[in-house]
Motif scaffolding. Structure first.
Motif, PDB file in Angstrom:
ATOM      1  N   LYS A  56       0.867  -1.235  -0.047  1.00 10.67           N
ATOM      2  CA  LYS A  56      -0.007   0.067   0.367  1.00 10.67           C
ATOM      3  C   LYS A  56       0.565   0.988  -0.107  1.00 10.67           C
ATOM      4  O   LYS A  56       0.514   2.335  -0.835  1.00 10.67           O
ATOM      5  N   ARG A  57       1.892   1.273   0.731  1.00 10.60           N
ATOM      6  CA  ARG A  57       2.910   2.460   0.885  1.00 10.60           C
ATOM      7  C   ARG A  57       3.105   2.482  -0.585  1.00 10.60           C
ATOM      8  O   ARG A  57       3.855   3.951  -1.165  1.00 10.60           O
ATOM      9  N   VAL A  58       3.682   1.363  -1.151  1.00 13.87           N
ATOM     10  CA  VAL A  58       4.541   1.741  -2.718  1.00 13.87           C
ATOM     11  C   VAL A  58       4.002   2.578  -3.984  1.00 13.87           C
ATOM     12  O   VAL A  58       3.517   3.791  -4.522  1.00 13.87           O
ATOM     13  N   ARG A  59       2.026   2.126  -3.297  1.00 14.65           N
ATOM     14  CA  ARG A  59       0.898   2.088  -4.166  1.00 14.65           C
ATOM     15  C   ARG A  59       0.940   3.356  -4.241  1.00 14.65           C
ATOM     16  O   ARG A  59       0.911   4.548  -5.208  1.00 14.65           O
ATOM     17  N   ARG A  60       0.411   4.339  -2.826  1.00 11.37           N
ATOM     18  CA  ARG A  60       0.402   5.258  -2.318  1.00 11.37           C
ATOM     19  C   ARG A  60       1.770   6.645  -2.793  1.00 11.37           C
ATOM     20  O   ARG A  60       1.403   7.233  -3.250  1.00 11.37           O
ATOM     21  N   LEU A  61       3.220   6.003  -3.214  1.00 10.99           N
ATOM     22  CA  LEU A  61       4.334   6.700  -3.292  1.00 10.99           C
ATOM     23  C   LEU A  61       4.512   6.614  -4.903  1.00 10.99           C
ATOM     24  O   LEU A  61       4.352   8.119  -5.557  1.00 10.99           O
ATOM     25  N   ARG A  62       3.846   5.158  -5.821  1.00 16.64           N
ATOM     26  CA  ARG A  62       4.118   6.124  -6.975  1.00 16.64           C
ATOM     27  C   ARG A  62       2.490   6.635  -7.282  1.00 16.64           C
ATOM     28  O   ARG A  62       2.750   7.494  -8.294  1.00 16.64           O
ATOM     29  N   ALA A  63       1.441   6.808  -7.153  1.00 22.32           N
ATOM     30  CA  ALA A  63       0.299   8.005  -7.018  1.00 22.32           C
ATOM     31  C   ALA A  63       0.717   9.185  -7.160  1.00 22.32           C
ATOM     32  O   ALA A  63       0.576  10.449  -7.895  1.00 22.32           O
ATOM     33  N   GLU A  64       1.583   9.494  -5.426  1.00 22.89           N
ATOM     34  CA  GLU A  64       2.006  11.183  -5.406  1.00 22.89           C
ATOM     35  C   GLU A  64       3.229  11.333  -6.574  1.00 22.89           C
ATOM     36  O   GLU A  64       3.794  12.362  -7.011  1.00 22.89           O
TER      37      GLU A  64
END
Length: 331
Positions: A56-64
Motif C-alpha cells: 500500500k505504501r508503494v502504491r501511494r508513493l507511486r500515485a504521488e
C-alpha cells in the motif's frame, strides 16, 4: 498332488515403464485443482527473480510521483497568469469608473447640472436660515410691542403679529430677488433694497431697544447680543444672497472643454480695444440688452461707466468694460 513351483517373472520392458509413468502423471494432473493466476503487479524484477506484489505504501508513493509529474507539466503553462484575479479586476473597474466620472465632470451639461443643484441647495439653506433668524427675533419684537401688557390681553396677543407680517413681506421680496437671480435677471432696484433695509432696521431696532444701556434697568451685553442675533443674521443673508446668485448666473459652463487634455480657458488680451468689442460683444449681448433697459428706465445714465454697469448688473468688471465699449459703438 504334486507341488506347483512358480516361474520367475520376466523383466519389464523400459518402454512399458515410461508409458505407465506418463499415464500416472496424466491421472494425477486431472485429479489436482487448478491454482489461481498470480496477481498482476506493475513492479518489474530482474530476470530470474520472483515478482512480489506491491504494498500500500508503494502504491501511494507511486500515485504521488505521477501527480507531481502532471503538476510540473501544468505549471509550465502561463495561461493562468494572464487571467485577472478578483482584486485586480475590482481595481481596474474602479479606475475605469474614476476615468469616466472625470471625463463626465468636464461636460458642460454636467457642470450646469452640478451648478444648478448646488445653487438650489445654497438657496434652500439660506432661506431656511433667514426664516429661523426672523422667527428668533419674533419674541424680542413681541416684548417691544406689548409694552408690559398683561398676558393674553389684546395688546399682548396682537404684539405677536408684528414680526410675522414684516417677516412675510421681507421674505416675499427676498424670494422674488432670489428667483430672478437664479434666472440670470438679478432684481437690484434701489426701491426694493430700501424696503428690505427698512424692514430689517425695524426688526433690529425693536429687538435691541429694550436692552440698550440707557434703556434697560440693568444692562447686560450678553442679553443684547442674544436678542440682536436674529436680525443681524437676517441682514447678513439678505445682503449676501443677491451676490451669491449673481455669481452663479455668471458661470460659464463651457469654460472647461470636453476634448481630451483641454484645461481651463486662459485669459485673453488684445492690444486693440475695438477688436475686443467685436470679438466678445456677442458673448455679452444679454448684458448689453439689460443695460439698455436700465438706461431707458433711468436707473443708469446715458453713458454709464464700467463701474456703474458692474454695480447695476452684478457682473464681472471685464464684462462691464465690454458692455461700456459696445454701447459707445452703438451710440
Amino acid at each position: 498332488m504334486p507341488a506347483i513351483i512358480p516361474l520367475p517373472a520376466p523383466d519389464p520392458d523400459p518402454e512399458d515403464v515410461a508409458r505407465g509413468l506418463a499415464d500416472l502423471e496424466r491421472h494425477l494432473a486431472a485429479q489436482t485443482p487448478t491454482a489461481p493466476p498470480p496477481a498482476t503487479t506493475h513492479n518489474t524484477a530482474p530476470a530470474g527473480l520472483p515478482v512480489r506484489a506491491e504494498s500500500k505504501r508503494v502504491r501511494r508513493l507511486r500515485a504521488e510521483v505521477a501527480e507531481a509529474h502532471e503538476v510540473a507539466d501544468l505549471q509550465e503553462d502561463e495561461t493562468p497568469l494572464l487571467v485577472d484575479s478578483p482584486k485586480v479586476r475590482k481595481r481596474r473597474k474602479a479606475a475605469h469608473q474614476a476615468a469616466r466620472l472625470h471625463e463626465l465632470a468636464k461636460n458642460p451639461q454636467m457642470r450646469a447640472w452640478q451648478a444648478a443643484r448646488m445653487r438650489r441647495t445654497l438657496l434652500t439653506a439660506l432661506m431656511v436660515a433667514l426664516t429661523l433668524a426672523l422667527a428668533w427675533s419674533t419674541a424680542g419684537v413681541q416684548h417691544f410691542a406689548a409694552e408690559n401688557a398683561p398676558a393674553w390681553s389684546p395688546s399682548w396677543v396682537f404684539a405677536w403679529l408684528v414680526e410675522p407680517f414684516m417677516s412675510i413681506a421681507l421674505l416675499g421680496i427676498v424670494g422674488a430677488r432670489a428667483y430672478l437671480g437664479t434666472r440670470g435677471q438679478p432684481l437690484n432696484d434701489p426701491k426694493l433694497v430700501k424696503i428690505e433695509w427698512l424692514f430689517l432696521g425695524l426688526t433690529l431696532g425693536m429687538n435691541a431697544w429694550p436692552y440698550l444701556p440707557w434703556v434697560a434697568e440693568s444692562f447686560s451685553l450678553s442679553r443684547l447680543v442674544l436678542h440682536i442675533l436674529g436680525p443681524v443674521v437676517a441682514v447678513a443673508i439678505v445682503t449676501a444672497l443677491p451676490i451669491i446668485l449673481a455669481a452663479f448666473a455668471r458661470l460659464d459652463h463651457d469654460r472647461v472643454g470636453d476634448r481630451a487634455g483641454e484645461g481651463l480657458t486662459g485669459l485673453t488680451y488684445s492690444g486693440n480695444g475695438h477688436d475686443r468689442v467685436r470679438r466678445t460683444a456677442a458673448d455679452v449681448a444679454p448684458l448689453i440688452e439689460r443695460t439698455q433697459k436700465l438706461i431707458a428706465a433711468g436707473t443708469l445714465p446715458a453713458a454709464p461707466s464700467a463701474y456703474r454697469i458692474q454695480r447695476a448688473l452684478r457682473c464681472a468688471m471685464d464684462d462691464a468694460r465690454v458692455v461700456r465699449d459696445a454701447l459707445k459703438e452703438v451710440a
